[in-house]
Write a protein that holds these residues in place. Structure first.
Motif: not given
Length: 290
Positions: A124-127, A129-140, A146-155
């Protein structure tokens, strides 16, 4: 009367055992226990036979496409989570015995945290995760939501795999420690590097110790994937629940899911037997030594 019989005193007769008959020991308690178990099994079979179970639904949904898709996703998640768990387990075990205090402390902390937290909580924490890190990657430069990356399968893969890594690392560590220290010293004497020593000398011997518990963990992972149903991953129990929410045939669909879990575990158990026999070549079996 012969001279020998005449010389035998009456007190010696009480030690004579030739006339005694051998009577097999009767295991009364064992027979009573077996009878009780058989009665309980008969009662269980009768309960299922007269219970309100529509077996026609079991036959109808046993090979339903939704159930078979769920079975495929269960197997896929088992392979993916165990792959993550075994890779992490080997790395953490090597870090733990490396002698480097920093790496060793990191390994101890990893095992402490992820073995202490329930697997469902980690999922549930991994699923979420967007609540803590809205985005992932290198800024700029490159960013993803994160909600697009952390699918049920990935979580589910991360939650189950990272949790499994904590347990597998202890199994791997016990296997590495089971190898005699002389093997390490001999490998260093002939100039082997650390990685070459592990790959050529240590791991082949440690596998004999590690394979049985890791085989059990694979079987356990098959059943543990059912936790992923709470984050909407479409494994077999999730798909069975969707069907019985619609037709209310709860017990029938649960029996269908139970059948497939049992079938997969049975196949894996046979595979585990042959893998253990392969890595146990040349070792004296316990049966042979008894």
């Amino acid at each position: 009367m012969t001279a020998a019989s005449a010389s035998q005193s009456p007190s010696d007769d009480k030690y004579e055992i030739a006339h005694l008959h051998l009577v097999p020991k009767r295991h009364i308690g064992r027979m009573v226990a077996a009878a009780i178990v058989l009665v309980l099994l008969a009662g269980l079979v009768r309960a299922f036979s007269v219970g309100q179970i529509e077996w026609s639904y079991v036959r109808e949904f046993l090979f339903a496409p939704a159930i078979l898709d769920g079975l495929t996703n269960t197997l896929l998640m088992t392979v993916a989570a165990m792959a993550v768990g075994i890779v992490l387990g080997v790395l953490i075990a090597i870090m733990r015995i490396s002698g480097n205090p920093v790496l060793s402390c990191i390994a101890i902390g990893y095992v402490w945290i992820f073995r202490g937290a329930p697997a469902l909580l980690q999922l549930m924490l991994w699923f979420n995760l967007a609540l803590i890190f809205p985005t992932m990657g290198i800024h700029g430069l490159i960013e993803f939501r994160t909600v697009d990356v952390m699918t049920p399968f990935v979580a589910a893969m991360l939650g189950l795999g990272i949790s499994q890594g904590a347990y597998t690392s202890e199994v791997v560590r016990s296997g590495l420690l089971s190898v005699d220290s002389g093997q390490y010293e001999a490998a260093r004497t002939i100039g082997m590097t650390q990685m070459k020593m592990l790959r050529r000398i240590v791991l082949p011997q440690a596998m004999r110790v590690m394979v049985p518990p890791i085989g059990n963990e694979v079987i356990g992972m098959v059943k543990l994937t059912s936790l992923a149903s709470v984050i909407q991953y479409a494994e077999i129990l999730h798909n069975a629940q969707i069907i019985y929410f619609a037709n209310t045939r709860v017990l029938e669909l649960l029996l269908v899911a139970s059948f497939w879990y049992l079938a997969v575990v049975s196949v894996l158990s046979v595979g585990q037997h042959y893998i253990e026999r392969y890595f146990g070549r040349g070792s004296k079996s316990i049966k042979a030594s008894m």
